[in-house]
Motif scaffolding. Structure first.
Motif, PDB file in Angstrom:
ATOM      1  N   ASP A  60      34.489  78.959  59.637  1.00 23.18           N
ATOM      2  CA  ASP A  60      34.503  79.294  61.007  1.00 23.18           C
ATOM      3  C   ASP A  60      33.241  78.165  61.516  1.00 23.18           C
ATOM      4  OD1 ASP A  60      34.951  81.912  62.682  1.00 23.18           O
ATOM      5  OD2 ASP A  60      32.978  82.423  62.027  1.00 23.18           O
ATOM      6  N   GLY A 102      35.740  76.106  63.099  1.00 23.61           N
ATOM      7  CA  GLY A 102      37.017  76.759  63.892  1.00 23.61           C
ATOM      8  C   GLY A 102      37.979  76.618  63.516  1.00 23.61           C
ATOM      9  N   GLU A 105      39.421  79.780  64.012  1.00 24.12           N
ATOM     10  CA  GLU A 105      39.990  80.626  65.480  1.00 24.12           C
ATOM     11  C   GLU A 105      41.467  79.629  65.556  1.00 24.12           C
ATOM     12  OE1 GLU A 105      38.336  80.547  69.683  1.00 24.12           O
ATOM     13  OE2 GLU A 105      37.017  79.331  68.286  1.00 24.12           O
ATOM     14  N   TRP A 106      41.142  78.646  65.296  1.00 20.69           N
ATOM     15  CA  TRP A 106      42.218  77.987  65.422  1.00 20.69           C
ATOM     16  C   TRP A 106      44.074  78.417  64.738  1.00 20.69           C
ATOM     17  CZ3 TRP A 106      45.987  75.527  61.727  1.00 20.69           C
ATOM     18  CH2 TRP A 106      46.653  75.121  61.979  1.00 20.69           C
ATOM     19  N   ALA A 166      44.371  81.625  64.156  1.00 24.45           N
ATOM     20  CA  ALA A 166      44.563  83.349  64.730  1.00 24.45           C
ATOM     21  C   ALA A 166      45.403  82.316  66.107  1.00 24.45           C
ATOM     22  CB  ALA A 166      43.368  83.078  65.220  1.00 24.45           C
ATOM     23  N   LEU A 167      44.693  81.422  67.099  1.00 23.38           N
ATOM     24  CA  LEU A 167      45.107  81.356  67.977  1.00 23.38           C
ATOM     25  C   LEU A 167      47.008  80.599  68.019  1.00 23.38           C
ATOM     26  CD1 LEU A 167      42.439  79.534  69.645  1.00 23.38           C
ATOM     27  CD2 LEU A 167      43.730  80.932  70.832  1.00 23.38           C
ATOM     28  N   LEU A 226      37.846  86.716  60.035  1.00 19.53           N
ATOM     29  CA  LEU A 226      38.793  86.955  60.896  1.00 19.53           C
ATOM     30  C   LEU A 226      38.779  88.195  61.866  1.00 19.53           C
ATOM     31  CD1 LEU A 226      41.577  85.123  61.123  1.00 19.53           C
ATOM     32  CD2 LEU A 226      42.554  86.480  59.603  1.00 19.53           C
ATOM     33  N   ILE A 236      37.918  86.547  65.429  1.00 12.37           N
ATOM     34  CA  ILE A 236      37.863  86.310  66.286  1.00 12.37           C
ATOM     35  C   ILE A 236      39.638  87.186  66.849  1.00 12.37           C
ATOM     36  CG2 ILE A 236      39.879  84.062  66.286  1.00 12.37           C
ATOM     37  CD1 ILE A 236      37.610  83.463  63.455  1.00 12.37           C
ATOM     38  N   LYS A 256      40.030  87.473  70.521  1.00  9.75           N
ATOM     39  CA  LYS A 256      41.427  87.268  71.142  1.00  9.75           C
ATOM     40  C   LYS A 256      42.436  88.403  72.103  1.00  9.75           C
ATOM     41  CE  LYS A 256      40.617  83.969  69.909  1.00  9.75           C
ATOM     42  NZ  LYS A 256      39.614  82.829  70.701  1.00  9.75           N
ATOM     43  N   VAL A 312      39.863  74.292  69.746  1.00  5.92           N
ATOM     44  CA  VAL A 312      38.702  74.950  69.504  1.00  5.92           C
ATOM     45  C   VAL A 312      38.124  74.434  68.174  1.00  5.92           C
ATOM     46  CG1 VAL A 312      39.986  77.866  70.244  1.00  5.92           C
ATOM     47  CG2 VAL A 312      39.828  76.832  68.042  1.00  5.92           C
TER      48      VAL A 312
END
Length: 416
Positions: free
Chosen positions: A71, A74, A77-78, A80-81, A118, A121, A125, A217
């Protein structure tokens, strides 16, 4: 029985309530000490409980530490994006992909990891995407549900899995082969029912141009690329270790420490922060609450359950599996899945049908979703959301959980 039950109920109430910031591990240890002082359990019971839970607890700590390091760089987050970008702005696809991402994280990093890491995050978003409150809650409810319903495929995917696998001497590979089909069914069925239940709050389109590019990120690209190789090696090590009957915590905790050292050398994380923030209270929670539960076993509660389960076992595999799963589920919803899985494991000990052990795991993983206090993952999930300004009420959550859990649970148990 009365004394043991009172100690258990009071301990559980304080675990859920957490007055004045009283942490769950502290409460569980106090309950265990009271049980010991009142003679509900003895020191031999404490040793027996420690032998049952040490591997599960250390493995859990390892998985969370590994998740926290990933985490920090990143990784999640990567993911999720990337999931959002894959949807191409289609709201339905984003809903499904977010559930699949939750399933992936839950399977590889445990249900508690999905809840702790998660959830914030995804919430961040969704706020960037300017989604309305009902849509955000719909995505969060789906993510919270899948964190438990997808925690089936590997021994390390849930604390309940590890405890039961160790109790019945189920190997890593044997466990995986028996649970991979129920896992696939659980994810597929969960997506279907979640969509039916929440579809009115899912937008047709989403402006994904508001989101950052996934690569932006990543804080350490070399470590990010290496992490995929490391996770592959670690997963392979679990399968290899099974051939030598090695405890799962050797790989979970050992792997986490190795990855933390590598990340520290590359100056990607601050080890003191990671170690400080690791959920050490879960260690005391596991040991303490299980000691309290052992008092119920000593008082004869598991004997009554054994009688019921033996009767179910005589009625054929299908009835036995469904019956065992739903008993575990309702007990988990009422008194939390951590004590339930141990009580049920003890009650199933002398019944020569290992399929019931898997039914118990499924019931203890899915059943807690019927109430907000059914599992540690849900409690953590609600705590994370409350800190972020999102409050989901008791009845709002329970209504959702009571509608979706029974049909999903039934179909997953049939897959056993």
């Amino acid at each position: 029985m009365i004394v043991a039950s009172l100690i258990f109920i009071v301990t559980l109430v304080f675990v859920i309530w957490q007055p004045r910031g009283l942490q769950i591990g502290t409460t569980a240890i106090i309950g265990a000490i009271v049980a010991l002082l009142l003679g509900v359990v003895n020191f031999e019971d404490v040793i027996a409980v420690t032998n049952i839970v040490w591997d599960a607890t250390l493995a859990f700590i390892g998985i969370i530490i590994l998740s926290m390091v990933l985490d920090e760089i990143g990784f999640f987050e990567w993911a999720a994006l990337k999931m959002a970008k894959f949807s191409n702005g289609n709201g339905i696809k984003m809903f499904v992909y977010s559930i699949l991402l939750g399933a992936f994280v839950s399977a590889l990093f445990a249900n508690d990891g999905a809840a702790l890491i998660l959830t914030p995050i995804l919430l961040a978003k969704m706020r960037i995407l300017n989604l309305n409150t009902k849509t955000i809650v719909a995505f969060l409810l789906a993510g919270g549900f899948i964190s438990d319903s997808a925690s089936l495929p590997f021994v390390f995917s849930n604390l309940t899995n590890i405890v039961t696998a160790n109790y019945f001497n189920i190997g890593f590979i044997e466990y995986f082969l028996n649970m991979i089909i129920p896992f696939i069914v659980s994810v597929a069925v969960s997506i279907g029912f979640l969509w039916l239940l929440l579809r009115k709050d899912i937008p047709k389109s989403v402006d994904i141009s508001l989101l950052k590019e996934p690569k932006s990120v990543i804080k350490n690209m070399n470590l990010f690329y290496f992490s995929w190789l490391f996770l592959g090696i670690l997963l392979s090590a679990y399968f290899i270790g099974d051939a030598y009957d090695l405890p799962i915590s050797i790989f979970a905790l050992g792997g986490a420490i190795i990855f933390l050292i590598i990340a520290t050398i590359l100056k990607a994380v601050k080890p003191k922060h990671i170690i400080k923030e690791a959920p050490w209270q879960v260690v005391w929670f596991s040991i303490g609450l299980y000691i309290v539960v052992y008092g119920l076993k000593n008082a004869g509660l598991t004997d009554y359950l054994t009688i019921i389960l033996k009767d179910l076992a005589l009625r054929g595999d299908t009835i036995a599996i469904i019956g065992t799963g739903f008993i575990s589920a309702f007990l988990s919803a009422i008194m939390n899945n951590m004590p339930t899985v141990m009580i049920m494991d003890i009650a199933l000990h002398d019944i020569p049908n290992q399929a019931l052990a898997y039914a118990n795991i499924i019931g203890c993983n899915l059943g807690p979703k019927m109430t907000p206090f059914g599992s540690l993952a849900t409690l953590l999930w609600l705590h994370v959301l409350a800190k972020k300004g999102v409050k989901i009420g008791f009845w709002e959550y329970s209504k959702f959980g009571l509608i979706i859990t029974p049909p999903v649970l039934l179909l997953v148990l049939l897959a056993v």
